[in-house]
Design a protein around this motif. Structure first.
Motif, PDB file in Angstrom:
ATOM      1  N   GLU A  37       0.946  -1.189   0.054  1.00  0.00           N
ATOM      2  CA  GLU A  37       0.083   0.035  -0.078  1.00  0.00           C
ATOM      3  C   GLU A  37       0.829   1.292  -0.074  1.00  0.00           C
ATOM      4  O   GLU A  37       0.776   2.112  -0.764  1.00  0.00           O
ATOM      5  N   LYS A  38       1.913   1.340   0.994  1.00  0.00           N
ATOM      6  CA  LYS A  38       2.914   2.302   0.898  1.00  0.00           C
ATOM      7  C   LYS A  38       3.554   2.579  -0.234  1.00  0.00           C
ATOM      8  O   LYS A  38       3.440   3.730  -0.811  1.00  0.00           O
ATOM      9  N   LEU A  39       4.063   1.527  -0.862  1.00  0.00           N
ATOM     10  CA  LEU A  39       4.729   1.653  -2.233  1.00  0.00           C
ATOM     11  C   LEU A  39       3.756   2.171  -3.202  1.00  0.00           C
ATOM     12  O   LEU A  39       4.119   3.244  -4.086  1.00  0.00           O
ATOM     13  N   ASN A  40       2.626   1.884  -3.268  1.00  0.00           N
ATOM     14  CA  ASN A  40       1.602   2.242  -4.403  1.00  0.00           C
ATOM     15  C   ASN A  40       1.240   3.824  -4.048  1.00  0.00           C
ATOM     16  O   ASN A  40       0.978   4.467  -5.015  1.00  0.00           O
ATOM     17  N   THR A  41       1.037   4.047  -2.549  1.00  0.00           N
ATOM     18  CA  THR A  41       0.740   5.654  -2.406  1.00  0.00           C
ATOM     19  C   THR A  41       2.018   6.523  -2.822  1.00  0.00           C
ATOM     20  O   THR A  41       1.719   7.490  -3.465  1.00  0.00           O
ATOM     21  N   ASN A  42       3.312   6.026  -2.364  1.00  0.00           N
ATOM     22  CA  ASN A  42       4.373   6.728  -2.638  1.00  0.00           C
ATOM     23  C   ASN A  42       4.620   7.035  -4.097  1.00  0.00           C
ATOM     24  O   ASN A  42       5.107   8.080  -4.485  1.00  0.00           O
ATOM     25  N   PHE A  43       4.855   5.939  -4.980  1.00  0.00           N
ATOM     26  CA  PHE A  43       5.236   6.038  -6.174  1.00  0.00           C
ATOM     27  C   PHE A  43       4.239   5.666  -7.393  1.00  0.00           C
ATOM     28  O   PHE A  43       4.634   5.661  -8.418  1.00  0.00           O
ATOM     29  N   ASN A  44       3.135   5.099  -6.894  1.00  0.00           N
ATOM     30  CA  ASN A  44       2.148   4.813  -7.815  1.00  0.00           C
ATOM     31  C   ASN A  44       2.924   3.919  -9.011  1.00  0.00           C
ATOM     32  O   ASN A  44       2.644   3.873 -10.367  1.00  0.00           O
ATOM     33  N   CYS A  45       3.890   2.838  -8.575  1.00  0.00           N
ATOM     34  CA  CYS A  45       4.336   1.926  -9.289  1.00  0.00           C
ATOM     35  C   CYS A  45       3.892   0.710  -9.416  1.00  0.00           C
ATOM     36  O   CYS A  45       3.151   0.116  -8.672  1.00  0.00           O
ATOM     37  N   SER A  46       4.418  -0.086 -10.212  1.00  0.00           N
ATOM     38  CA  SER A  46       4.170  -1.442 -10.298  1.00  0.00           C
ATOM     39  C   SER A  46       5.045  -2.000  -9.345  1.00  0.00           C
ATOM     40  O   SER A  46       6.223  -1.876  -9.105  1.00  0.00           O
ATOM     41  N   VAL A  47       4.462  -3.128  -8.518  1.00  0.00           N
ATOM     42  CA  VAL A  47       5.444  -3.889  -7.437  1.00  0.00           C
ATOM     43  C   VAL A  47       5.459  -5.302  -7.938  1.00  0.00           C
ATOM     44  O   VAL A  47       4.368  -6.159  -8.415  1.00  0.00           O
ATOM     45  N   LYS A  90      -6.563  -9.009  -6.818  1.00  0.00           N
ATOM     46  CA  LYS A  90      -7.378  -7.758  -6.425  1.00  0.00           C
ATOM     47  C   LYS A  90      -6.382  -6.548  -6.786  1.00  0.00           C
ATOM     48  O   LYS A  90      -7.029  -5.548  -7.165  1.00  0.00           O
ATOM     49  N   LEU A  91      -5.120  -6.510  -6.465  1.00  0.00           N
ATOM     50  CA  LEU A  91      -4.529  -5.050  -6.759  1.00  0.00           C
ATOM     51  C   LEU A  91      -3.722  -5.358  -8.168  1.00  0.00           C
ATOM     52  O   LEU A  91      -2.768  -5.986  -8.571  1.00  0.00           O
ATOM     53  N   SER A  92      -4.278  -4.378  -8.850  1.00  0.00           N
ATOM     54  CA  SER A  92      -3.746  -4.346 -10.108  1.00  0.00           C
ATOM     55  C   SER A  92      -2.210  -4.037 -10.407  1.00  0.00           C
ATOM     56  O   SER A  92      -1.693  -4.606 -11.236  1.00  0.00           O
ATOM     57  N   TYR A  93      -1.470  -3.553  -9.222  1.00  0.00           N
ATOM     58  CA  TYR A  93      -0.289  -3.071  -9.530  1.00  0.00           C
ATOM     59  C   TYR A  93       0.618  -4.238  -8.918  1.00  0.00           C
ATOM     60  O   TYR A  93       1.818  -4.070  -9.030  1.00  0.00           O
ATOM     61  N   LEU A 111     -10.549  -1.396 -17.967  1.00  0.00           N
ATOM     62  CA  LEU A 111      -9.126  -0.732 -17.622  1.00  0.00           C
ATOM     63  C   LEU A 111      -7.980  -1.516 -18.132  1.00  0.00           C
ATOM     64  O   LEU A 111      -6.895  -1.145 -18.562  1.00  0.00           O
ATOM     65  N   SER A 112      -7.965  -3.063 -17.869  1.00  0.00           N
ATOM     66  CA  SER A 112      -7.045  -3.912 -18.214  1.00  0.00           C
ATOM     67  C   SER A 112      -6.723  -3.824 -19.705  1.00  0.00           C
ATOM     68  O   SER A 112      -5.682  -3.582 -20.028  1.00  0.00           O
ATOM     69  N   ARG A 113      -7.788  -3.666 -20.525  1.00  0.00           N
ATOM     70  CA  ARG A 113      -7.614  -3.846 -21.819  1.00  0.00           C
ATOM     71  C   ARG A 113      -7.126  -2.482 -22.412  1.00  0.00           C
ATOM     72  O   ARG A 113      -6.008  -2.203 -23.188  1.00  0.00           O
ATOM     73  N   ILE A 114      -7.291  -1.091 -21.733  1.00  0.00           N
ATOM     74  CA  ILE A 114      -6.914   0.054 -21.912  1.00  0.00           C
ATOM     75  C   ILE A 114      -5.470   0.051 -21.637  1.00  0.00           C
ATOM     76  O   ILE A 114      -4.705   0.426 -22.332  1.00  0.00           O
ATOM     77  N   SER A 115      -4.923  -0.174 -20.633  1.00  0.00           N
ATOM     78  CA  SER A 115      -3.653  -0.098 -20.183  1.00  0.00           C
ATOM     79  C   SER A 115      -2.636  -1.165 -21.071  1.00  0.00           C
ATOM     80  O   SER A 115      -1.702  -1.025 -21.531  1.00  0.00           O
ATOM     81  N   GLN A 116      -3.358  -2.211 -21.439  1.00  0.00           N
ATOM     82  CA  GLN A 116      -2.566  -2.986 -22.619  1.00  0.00           C
ATOM     83  C   GLN A 116      -2.213  -2.556 -23.803  1.00  0.00           C
ATOM     84  O   GLN A 116      -1.393  -2.414 -24.153  1.00  0.00           O
ATOM     85  N   LEU A 117      -3.373  -1.744 -24.390  1.00  0.00           N
ATOM     86  CA  LEU A 117      -3.290  -0.889 -25.541  1.00  0.00           C
ATOM     87  C   LEU A 117      -2.074  -0.075 -25.321  1.00  0.00           C
ATOM     88  O   LEU A 117      -1.399   0.276 -26.127  1.00  0.00           O
ATOM     89  N   ILE A 118      -2.300   0.667 -24.300  1.00  0.00           N
ATOM     90  CA  ILE A 118      -1.210   1.919 -24.293  1.00  0.00           C
ATOM     91  C   ILE A 118       0.119   1.369 -24.163  1.00  0.00           C
ATOM     92  O   ILE A 118       0.941   1.922 -24.856  1.00  0.00           O
ATOM     93  N   ASN A 119       0.299   0.231 -23.650  1.00  0.00           N
ATOM     94  CA  ASN A 119       1.766  -0.525 -23.356  1.00  0.00           C
ATOM     95  C   ASN A 119       2.245  -1.194 -24.550  1.00  0.00           C
ATOM     96  O   ASN A 119       3.309  -1.327 -24.868  1.00  0.00           O
ATOM     97  N   ARG A 145       3.340   5.733 -22.349  1.00  0.00           N
ATOM     98  CA  ARG A 145       3.215   4.627 -21.752  1.00  0.00           C
ATOM     99  C   ARG A 145       2.577   4.873 -20.429  1.00  0.00           C
ATOM    100  O   ARG A 145       3.091   5.665 -19.733  1.00  0.00           O
ATOM    101  N   MET A 146       1.800   4.050 -19.895  1.00  0.00           N
ATOM    102  CA  MET A 146       1.067   4.349 -18.528  1.00  0.00           C
ATOM    103  C   MET A 146       0.904   3.208 -17.781  1.00  0.00           C
ATOM    104  O   MET A 146       0.318   2.083 -18.594  1.00  0.00           O
ATOM    105  N   SER A 147       1.090   3.156 -16.637  1.00  0.00           N
ATOM    106  CA  SER A 147       0.731   1.760 -15.670  1.00  0.00           C
ATOM    107  C   SER A 147      -0.644   2.104 -15.620  1.00  0.00           C
ATOM    108  O   SER A 147      -1.587   2.876 -15.875  1.00  0.00           O
ATOM    109  N   LEU A 148      -1.098   0.597 -15.160  1.00  0.00           N
ATOM    110  CA  LEU A 148      -2.600   0.470 -14.763  1.00  0.00           C
ATOM    111  C   LEU A 148      -3.109   1.522 -13.943  1.00  0.00           C
ATOM    112  O   LEU A 148      -4.072   2.189 -13.779  1.00  0.00           O
ATOM    113  N   GLN A 149      -2.189   1.792 -12.841  1.00  0.00           N
ATOM    114  CA  GLN A 149      -2.599   3.021 -11.685  1.00  0.00           C
ATOM    115  C   GLN A 149      -2.756   4.244 -12.361  1.00  0.00           C
ATOM    116  O   GLN A 149      -3.558   5.202 -11.939  1.00  0.00           O
ATOM    117  N   GLU A 150      -1.652   4.433 -13.096  1.00  0.00           N
ATOM    118  CA  GLU A 150      -1.943   5.959 -13.824  1.00  0.00           C
ATOM    119  C   GLU A 150      -2.986   6.082 -14.821  1.00  0.00           C
ATOM    120  O   GLU A 150      -3.598   7.121 -14.723  1.00  0.00           O
TER     121      GLU A 150
END
Lengths: 592, 76
Positions: A126-136, A177-180, A439-447, A458-463
């Motif tokens: 959770e903390k990683l996701n809040t701080n960096f909005n990154c994939s884990v 559950k957690l897309s990241y 969402l998952s299709r959108i992020s797939q297309l973007i990447n 490029r954008m992660s699912l969270q972005e």
């Protein structure tokens, strides 16, 4: 030299030649920069070194942050400044059974032990996701090598078997559950290699490595594959030779009846199993193609063999002729309309493999499958080239899309002109703001999209999730249906509003609907929305890459004015007050 | 097992030019030769020769010569 990094790996060469390999790989052109934080419960030095090699080979240039071993929770929970400043794109959490504090306590039941451990992890994620909005990315756990309860450790309610099993299940559920969150299946990798080879106790004692060096190679490779997938660089298409690859024998010599395929012989069974495996790949969305030196009709007849699981219709492209394979591979990529870097080439003939490697460098993957059918399936599977972090329903349907494309092409040849053809397709599109279900299709297309992509942002699912709720964004998707098929969600446009202006920072379309005028409809909807929001100027950017030449003139064609260049991008503008938004006669817009 | 193979392994891992490593070389002679490099060298020697060193032996080796003797003892 680079083949030492191909599965099943030359571990000794990797250990010896790391430095030389790195110097060689880092010379590659247009590497993509990526920042990875490696947080280890145990020593990670070697993991970082090998991961770097695999990523360089895949076209990335990673920079790393690594914490001291055992500090993996602390640096996150107590906001380590160096980590905060590093701003990782991806965080990899390297854990192992050794890092589970309560694993061997006999006074706590397994379920509770697993929950305690999961709870700690959840806080970090959770903390990683809040701080960096990154994939884990995080490891799950292998079984401990020693069990003081012996075989009874399996049934004991406080034993390690149940603790690890429960914990692994919980982690997998969290990842759903957690897309990241993405899990490295250490449990599978260790079972495959065998725990005795996976672990090296003296390495643990001397350096606090939780794995053997050999295991580190396999683990690092898997991490690199997950990163590939997160950034849309997994392979999409399997190109197959026929004789002694999909069946035993030369069909030109022995005929359809003479090839070895099916349960009657042990070798035939192995080819049959390979067919079944390839069929599974196809069912999850991998495109199939044939590239064989044969007469076309003879080659085709092989799939009429009563035991052939694969059928002629399963292949989106079928090249059987006497041209060089490199020429056919170019044609396959063109026909299916995907990049050469999406292809995997399978051939039992080492000479053909070598020619393809020489022609395409590391663009086309050429697994070292050898010439014994007994190992084809295991080597292709171990190479893990089609790794995915999620399966969208689009993946499952991909082969159908390409088949429908072939039908459309046949249909096209019966028309006098293209406009007439477009009208006859009876196209309908749904154009609407991004929705959660897509969402998952959108992020797939973007990447994944490289060709029709104006900015290749490029954008992660969270972005994407974040962009969806921001008030200053306009983001539309388009789904397209025609008389042949539902093409699915195939195009996106996204803009950011600043005052009375909007800048289009992302505009892309899947290659399977090129030349259908969908881009007109999507842009018109976007411009209409901008007008509704009292926007005066719409600005577009074209960022040239090696692959997106197809859209180099798009803005001009759509009536935008070229206003100049900035940091390698070409900038175009349109004045909405003076522009009346046309209607695209070829596509009806409605809710589908 | 040849001494030259072992020396090559040292040169590869420490990433130094041919001739830099001799039987007398110790970790204090080469900057890159830190404890992690030692672990890497041990792993490479074990993989190359299909052997497994004893932990207490690893802790006493100093010169390249010591490593060579250790490999020889295992290959007997």
């Amino acid at each position: 030299m680079l083949e030492v990094l191909e599965y099943p790996f030359d571990v000794i060469k990797i250990l010896r030649k790391k430095k030389v390999l790195k110097r060689h790989l880092i010379k590659k052109e247009s590497l993509i920069n990526i920042k990875i934080a490696v947080l280890g419960a145990t020593t990670t030095f070697e993991v970082v070194e090998q991961l770097e090699l695999f990523l360089l080979k895949a076209g990335f240039k990673p920079t790393f942050y690594a914490c001291d071993y055992g500090q993996h929770y602390n640096v996150v929970m107590f906001n380590d400044e160096a980590l905060l400043n590093f701003k990782p794109d991806i965080v990899y959490l390297h854990v192992s059974p050794e890092s589970i504090d309560e694993l061997n306590k006999s006074n706590i039941v397994s379920k509770e032990k697993a929950e305690i451990e999961l709870n700690k992890m959840q806080k970090v994620w959770e903390k990683l996701n809040t701080n960096f909005n990154c994939s884990v990315i995080q490891d799950n756990f292998e079984m401990p090598v020693v069990r003081s309860l012996g075989n009874f450790s399996l049934t004991s309610t406080t034993g390690s078997f149940q603790t690890i099993t429960l914990l692994n299940q919980m982690i997998a559920q969290e990842a759903n559950k957690l897309s990241y969150l993405n899990i490295i299946d250490r449990f599978y990798l260790s079972s495959k290699m065998g725990l005795d080879s996976w672990k090296d106790y003296s390495l643990w004692l001397s350096s606090k490595y939780s794995l053997s060096y050999k295991a580190i190679t396999h683990l690092s490779y898997t991490i690199s594959k997950i990163i590939n997938s997160l950034l849309g660089k997994s392979k999409k298409c399997l190109v197959l030779d026929l004789d002694n690859t999909l069946w035993g024998g030369i069909i030109g010599d022995v005929g359809k009846e003479g090839i070895d395929l099916g349960r009657d012989t042990s070798i035939g069974q192995a080819y049959l199993d390979f067919h079944l495996y390839i069929k599974e790949l196809k069912d999850r969305g991998i495109i199939l193609a044939v590239c064989s030196k044969n007469e076309f009709d003879t080659a085709k007849s092989g799939f009429d063999h009563p035991d052939s699981v694969l059928k002629f219709e399963d292949f989106a492209s079928f090249k059987a002729n006497w041209d060089p394979k490199s020429k056919n591979i170019h044609e396959i990529a063109n026909e299916i309309n995907i990049g050469l870097d999406s292809l995997v080439f399978i051939d039992d003939n080492p000479v053909e493999r070598d020619i393809v490697r020489k022609e395409f460098g590391s663009l086309v993957s050429v697994p070292e499958i050898g010439d014994d059918v007994v190992y084809y399936r295991a080597i292709l599977d171990g190479a893990d080239l089609f790794t995915t972090t999620s399966l969208s329903s689009e993946d499952m349907k991909r082969n159908e899309y390409y088949k429908s494309n072939q039908k459309r092409e046949q249909f096209l040849s019966t028309f006098k002109n293209y406009d007439e053809y477009l009208k006859s397709l009876k196209m309908k599109a749904e154009i609407a703001p991004y929705k959660n279900i897509y969402l998952s299709r959108i992020s797939q297309l973007i990447n994944k999209t490289n060709q029709f992509n104006l900015t290749t942002k490029r954008m992660s699912l969270q972005e994407v999730e974040k962009a969806m709720v921001e008030k200053n964004k306009i983001s539309f998707y388009a789904r397209l249906i025609d008389k042949f098929d539902d093409n699915g969600l195939v195009s996106l446009i996204q803009g950011t509003i600043l005052g009375s202006e909007v800048e289009i920072d992302l505009w892309l379309m899947s290659c399977r609907v090129f030349k259908r005028t969908l881009e007109h409809s999507l842009l018109y909807s976007f411009l209409q929305e901008a007008k509704n929001r009292n926007i005066k100027t719409v600005r577009g950017r074209y960022v040239p890459t090696k692959k997106n030449h197809i859209v180099s003139n798009l803005y001009k064609e759509m009536g935008f004015l070229f206003v100049g260049e900035k940091e390698g991008s070409q900038i175009f503008e349109i004045d909405l007050k003076k522009y009346s938004i046309p209607n695209n006669p070829n596509i009806i817009i409605e809710e589908l | 097992m040849s001494v030259s193979t072992i020396i090559e392994i040292f040169q590869d891992i420490l990433d130094v030019k041919k001739g830099t490593v001799s039987l007398k070389t110790t970790s204090s002679d080469i900057d890159q030769w830190d404890s992690l490099a030692t672990v890497n060298i041990i792993a490479a020697l074990e993989e190359e020769f299909g052997i497994k060193f004893k932990l207490e032996d690893i802790q006493t080796v100093k010169t390249v010569q010591d490593f060579v003797e250790l490999v020889q003892a295992h290959k007997k």
